[in-house]
Design an enzyme around this catalytic site. Sequence first.
Site, mmCIF file in Angstrom:
data_model
loop_
_atom_site.group_PDB
_atom_site.id
_atom_site.type_symbol
_atom_site.label_atom_id
_atom_site.label_comp_id
_atom_site.label_asym_id
_atom_site.label_seq_id
_atom_site.Cartn_x
_atom_site.Cartn_y
_atom_site.Cartn_z
ATOM 1 N N ASP A 36 -4.475 -3.178 6.125
ATOM 2 C CA ASP A 36 -3.943 -2.689 4.853
ATOM 3 C C ASP A 36 -2.432 -2.738 4.802
ATOM 4 O O ASP A 36 -1.762 -3.230 5.693
ATOM 5 C CB ASP A 36 -4.548 -1.341 4.470
ATOM 6 C CG ASP A 36 -4.131 -0.217 5.409
ATOM 7 O OD1 ASP A 36 -3.071 -0.342 6.049
ATOM 8 O OD2 ASP A 36 -4.884 0.773 5.501
ATOM 9 N N LYS A 58 -4.564 -1.151 -0.590
ATOM 10 C CA LYS A 58 -4.692 -0.381 -1.825
ATOM 11 C C LYS A 58 -3.298 -0.248 -2.387
ATOM 12 O O LYS A 58 -2.412 0.245 -1.709
ATOM 13 C CB LYS A 58 -5.215 1.018 -1.530
ATOM 14 C CG LYS A 58 -6.490 0.993 -0.765
ATOM 15 C CD LYS A 58 -6.770 2.393 -0.239
ATOM 16 C CE LYS A 58 -7.604 2.312 0.999
ATOM 17 N NZ LYS A 58 -7.789 3.564 1.661
ATOM 18 N N MET A 171 1.367 11.379 0.951
ATOM 19 C CA MET A 171 1.040 10.919 -0.408
ATOM 20 C C MET A 171 1.493 11.921 -1.466
ATOM 21 O O MET A 171 0.805 12.130 -2.465
ATOM 22 C CB MET A 171 -0.498 10.709 -0.531
ATOM 23 C CG MET A 171 -1.038 9.735 0.490
ATOM 24 S SD MET A 171 -2.813 9.534 0.350
ATOM 25 C CE MET A 171 -3.404 10.969 1.225
HETATM 26 N N1 SAH Z 1 -3.620 7.402 8.094
HETATM 27 C C1 SAH Z 1 -2.233 7.485 7.789
HETATM 28 C C2 SAH Z 1 -1.974 8.130 6.452
HETATM 29 C C3 SAH Z 1 -2.543 7.358 5.290
HETATM 30 S S1 SAH Z 1 -2.193 8.099 3.764
HETATM 31 C C4 SAH Z 1 -1.505 8.200 8.926
HETATM 32 O O1 SAH Z 1 -2.118 8.803 9.797
HETATM 33 O O2 SAH Z 1 -0.268 8.132 8.945
HETATM 34 C C5 SAH Z 1 -0.736 7.235 3.311
HETATM 35 C C6 SAH Z 1 0.465 8.150 3.362
HETATM 36 O O3 SAH Z 1 0.941 8.234 4.695
HETATM 37 C C7 SAH Z 1 1.647 7.674 2.581
HETATM 38 O O4 SAH Z 1 1.531 7.979 1.208
HETATM 39 C C8 SAH Z 1 2.760 8.445 3.235
HETATM 40 O O5 SAH Z 1 2.777 9.775 2.806
HETATM 41 C C9 SAH Z 1 2.329 8.441 4.676
HETATM 42 N N2 SAH Z 1 2.960 7.370 5.447
HETATM 43 C C10 SAH Z 1 2.338 6.422 6.174
HETATM 44 N N3 SAH Z 1 3.218 5.629 6.805
HETATM 45 C C11 SAH Z 1 4.436 6.094 6.454
HETATM 46 C C12 SAH Z 1 5.753 5.708 6.783
HETATM 47 N N4 SAH Z 1 6.012 4.681 7.593
HETATM 48 N N5 SAH Z 1 6.782 6.409 6.258
HETATM 49 C C13 SAH Z 1 6.552 7.460 5.444
HETATM 50 N N6 SAH Z 1 5.333 7.862 5.107
HETATM 51 C C14 SAH Z 1 4.275 7.196 5.609
#
Ligand code: SAH
Length: 490
Positions: A36, A58, A171
């Site tokens: 993704d 997505k 998010m």
């Molecule tokens: N499974 C992922 C989260 C997925 S939901 C995890 O454990 O990190 C997606 C959200 O993750 C984004 O909207 C943001 O809030 C956060 N996110 C993921 N990668 C990020 C990054 N490099 N910098 C800032 N926020 C991040």
Amino acid sequence: MNKGKVYIVGAGPGDLELLTLKAKRCVEEADCIVYDRLINKRILKFAKPDAKLIYLGKLNTEGGVIQDEINQTLVKEALKGKVVTRLKGGDPFVFGRGGEEIQEILKEGISFEVVPGITSSISVPAYSGIPVTHRGISRSFHVFTGHTMEDGGWHNFDAIAKLQGTLVFLMGVKNLDLISGDLIKNGKDPETPVGIIEKGSTSRQRVIKGTLSNIMDIAKKEDVKPPAIIIIGGVVNLREEFNWFEKKELFGKKIMVTRDEKQAEAMSSIIEKKGGEAAEVPLISIEDQMKDYDYSQIRDYGCLLFNSQNSVRSFFKYLPDMRMLGNIKIGVVGVKTEEELSKLKLVPDFMPKEYLGELLAEEAAQCTEKEDKILVVTSDISPIDCEKWSVKYNRDFKKIDAYKTIKVKRDRGEIIESLEGVDIVTFLSSSTVEAFAESLDGDLGELKGIKFASIGPVTSETMKRLGLSVDIEAKEFTANGILKAIEEAM
Ligand code: SAH
């Protein structure tokens, strides 16, 4: 029937090196990879050359239709008997919908494994210098989704506002006003520090700081965009002292790497190690030419000269037995060439102080006799003139093209697209400069604001001839040298 296997794998927050060893192994083994938007695309380089890569990102993280498509794709590919690796940003179970994918896989009786990943909820704060807990400040941390439920339902902010620990929202950019507003309404101190971290752990990381009462205005003014994490609590203030990542040498710089695919990796790793972002656009490819060479001729030579890492690599790749070299003298030019040779436990008999082919000939003459045969191992485009050397030094210099440098011409559109956001383009040879100019059909108009860096005087000459400015020139003629020069210039 072989129903295949699915690995549900967390790929970490963005920094390639935050991938676990197990995740890397799952990528290496996969016949099919479904990935993704949030993963570092360089991870895909670990895939087998014939692995099927399927991008299902997505655009908004709420999923919906696309999640069905992901589930169905995993099932379909696995049922072909394939090893399918599902790569997800962060950790697959932290708002990653990994569980839903497993439920679909289970319906078909397909086996699976879960590989936890480094979740953004703790690592992105860490990269901005914010520990989620800290003695005396925060004794717990709590991670929430910033999305409202499909039926409009929302967290119990009455309870959340009473929590003493650090609050982390994923998010949450869209609902920032709701989050901060509801916390204040339910009794949280409006002066509680808030940090928002955009694109954490990447070279584009950006941190915005405020308090519950003013963060909304600041975020609007700064035009905060997802992916971003909202972190709330006293620990945010520790960033003043703990901020480390953004201080790295090449932080915030996007650097285009134009050397051949195999060698690009090493350079990109250095860039990322220094906090920068590498954009690989190989403009040459290196092809070995020694496969059918009759190595028994080597006996006739008194001396062997190498002028590049590639010449060493190509020559030794097909040499059947090291002892065929006997006591032949070996000369090299360039530190990288010497390094490549030392990997084979060979120490050159001589190495000129300066990176000049001519000096190599001079030293070769000193350690050989009149009319001795000397083999120069080089490439098809090397300017070395063996006839001239033979006359000058009274030796019999012969040249062999151990590899070919093939320019890779790309579409103008492709290059322009890859230049998006690039700060510096690096050229490590004249051929890459030529391939760059040819790919742009000689029209260099749209390159405003981009700087060009050269490995040394010969490459710089080619750049000038083709109308490119030489903004940065390396003092030491290696990939490391060019990156050092960039650091100094920045
Ligand atoms: N499974 C992922 C989260 C997925 S939901 C995890 O454990 O990190 C997606 C959200 O993750 C984004 O909207 C943001 O809030 C956060 N996110 C993921 N990668 C990020 C990054 N490099 N910098 C800032 N926020 C991040």
